[in-house]
Design an enzyme around this catalytic site. Structure first.
Site, PDB file in Angstrom:
ATOM      1  N   HIS A  59     -17.025   1.339  15.072  1.00  0.00           N
ATOM      2  CA  HIS A  59     -17.189   1.671  13.658  1.00  0.00           C
ATOM      3  C   HIS A  59     -15.844   1.837  12.953  1.00  0.00           C
ATOM      4  O   HIS A  59     -15.689   2.735  12.119  1.00  0.00           O
ATOM      5  CB  HIS A  59     -18.003   2.949  13.513  1.00  0.00           C
ATOM      6  CG  HIS A  59     -19.448   2.806  13.866  1.00  0.00           C
ATOM      7  ND1 HIS A  59     -20.278   1.873  13.272  1.00  0.00           N
ATOM      8  CD2 HIS A  59     -20.224   3.457  14.770  1.00  0.00           C
ATOM      9  CE1 HIS A  59     -21.496   1.972  13.775  1.00  0.00           C
ATOM     10  NE2 HIS A  59     -21.487   2.924  14.690  1.00  0.00           N
ATOM     11  N   GLU A 164     -29.328   5.582  22.140  1.00  0.00           N
ATOM     12  CA  GLU A 164     -29.424   5.668  20.683  1.00  0.00           C
ATOM     13  C   GLU A 164     -30.693   5.026  20.141  1.00  0.00           C
ATOM     14  O   GLU A 164     -30.854   4.937  18.922  1.00  0.00           O
ATOM     15  CB  GLU A 164     -28.228   4.966  20.035  1.00  0.00           C
ATOM     16  CG  GLU A 164     -26.879   5.497  20.448  1.00  0.00           C
ATOM     17  CD  GLU A 164     -25.746   4.786  19.749  1.00  0.00           C
ATOM     18  OE1 GLU A 164     -25.214   5.362  18.773  1.00  0.00           O
ATOM     19  OE2 GLU A 164     -25.395   3.656  20.162  1.00  0.00           O
TER      20      GLU A 164
END
Length: 268
Positions: A59, A164
């Site tokens: 990210h 996740e």
């Protein structure tokens, strides 16, 4: 020499403080690095008392060269450097490890096969398929016999599999059973969204997910990691008491933003 101090196992040249603390049942605390590109962040993490940093290359636009420099600085300071990679590309993972990382964080692991692929990319033969690059930054570029280099790097390296998604949660038991996986890191932010409760990290379904991952990790002798709960120290304490061991506390952007906002409020 006292015979009680003698061991057939050679003393490792490369130590991983996170592995050592976890083996003693002590919790470890990690800071995520997304913003700072210089080695100063290693000293800041060390001074602040963090056991580990993981550089987020999923990210962020973080360059590999900067990541490697920070990893090397962390190793010198006794802070375990990990890198969150964007995926399972073994060539990229090899470059990350060759640059100085002591392990990887793999986002969105959904199966035991994906976990095994991560292990193969991090470890050398016979545990994996990573090519031996020669003198390693983690070992301060010592010229060592190849078998010793492999042994040192592989005993210190870590694989962190992030849970996740619903698929990852369903496969958590199989993922925890994979040899070479050290930590199952529950990413509460993405997982809460996947379960239909985006941002509700205290939702009962998210709690059930944590309990399930704690159960399977305890069954296979692996560590549970806590992610996405940096703003909820009450929940972090709860999961540590239930058996979790690794805490991802937040990232340098959020730390800087919070401190800046707090400082500005002092002058209102």
């Amino acid at each position: 020499m006292n015979p009680q101090n003698m061991s057939s196992e050679p003393t490792p040249l490369l130590r991983n403080p996170v592995k050592e603390k976890l083996s003693r049942g002590e919790p470890v605390y990690s800071m995520t690095v997304r913003l700072v590109r210089t080695v100063d962040i290693a000293s800041i993490a060390h001074t602040a008392g963090f056991d580990s940093v993981y550089i987020d290359m999923e990210h962020s636009s973080f360059p590999l060269e900067a990541a490697g420099q920070i990893c090397m600085a962390c190793t010198h300071l006794g802070v375990t450097p990990l890198v969150r990679v964007p995926g399972l590309d073994p060539f990229f993972i090899a470059r990350v490890m060759d640059a100085g990382a002591m392990g990887i964080v793999v986002p969105g692991v959904q199966s035991a096969d994906e976990a095994r692929a991560a292990v193969r990319a991090v470890k050398h033969a016979p545990l994996g398929e990573r090519s031996l690059a020669g003198a390693a930054p983690q070992l301060h570029y010592r010229s060592l016999p190849a078998d010793q280099t492999v042994r040192e790097l592989d005993q210190a390296s870590m694989v962190v599999a992030m849970i996740e998604s619903r698929a990852g949660l369903d496969a958590a038991d199989a993922i925890a059973a994979v040899d070479g996986v050290d930590i199952l890191l529950v990413g509460a932010s993405d997982l809460s969204g996947e379960l239909g409760f985006a941002g509700q990290v205290d939702n009962p379904e998210v709690h059930k997910a944590f309990l399930h991952v704690i159960d399977v990790c305890q069954a296979h002798g692996k560590t549970v990691g806590i992610g996405g709960l940096g703003g909820r120290p009450d929940l972090i304490r709860q999961y540590l008491e239930l058996g979790a061991g690794y805490v991802s506390t937040g990232n340098d952007i959020s730390f800087l933003s919070a401190a800046a906002a707090q400082k500005r409020r002092q002058f209102v």
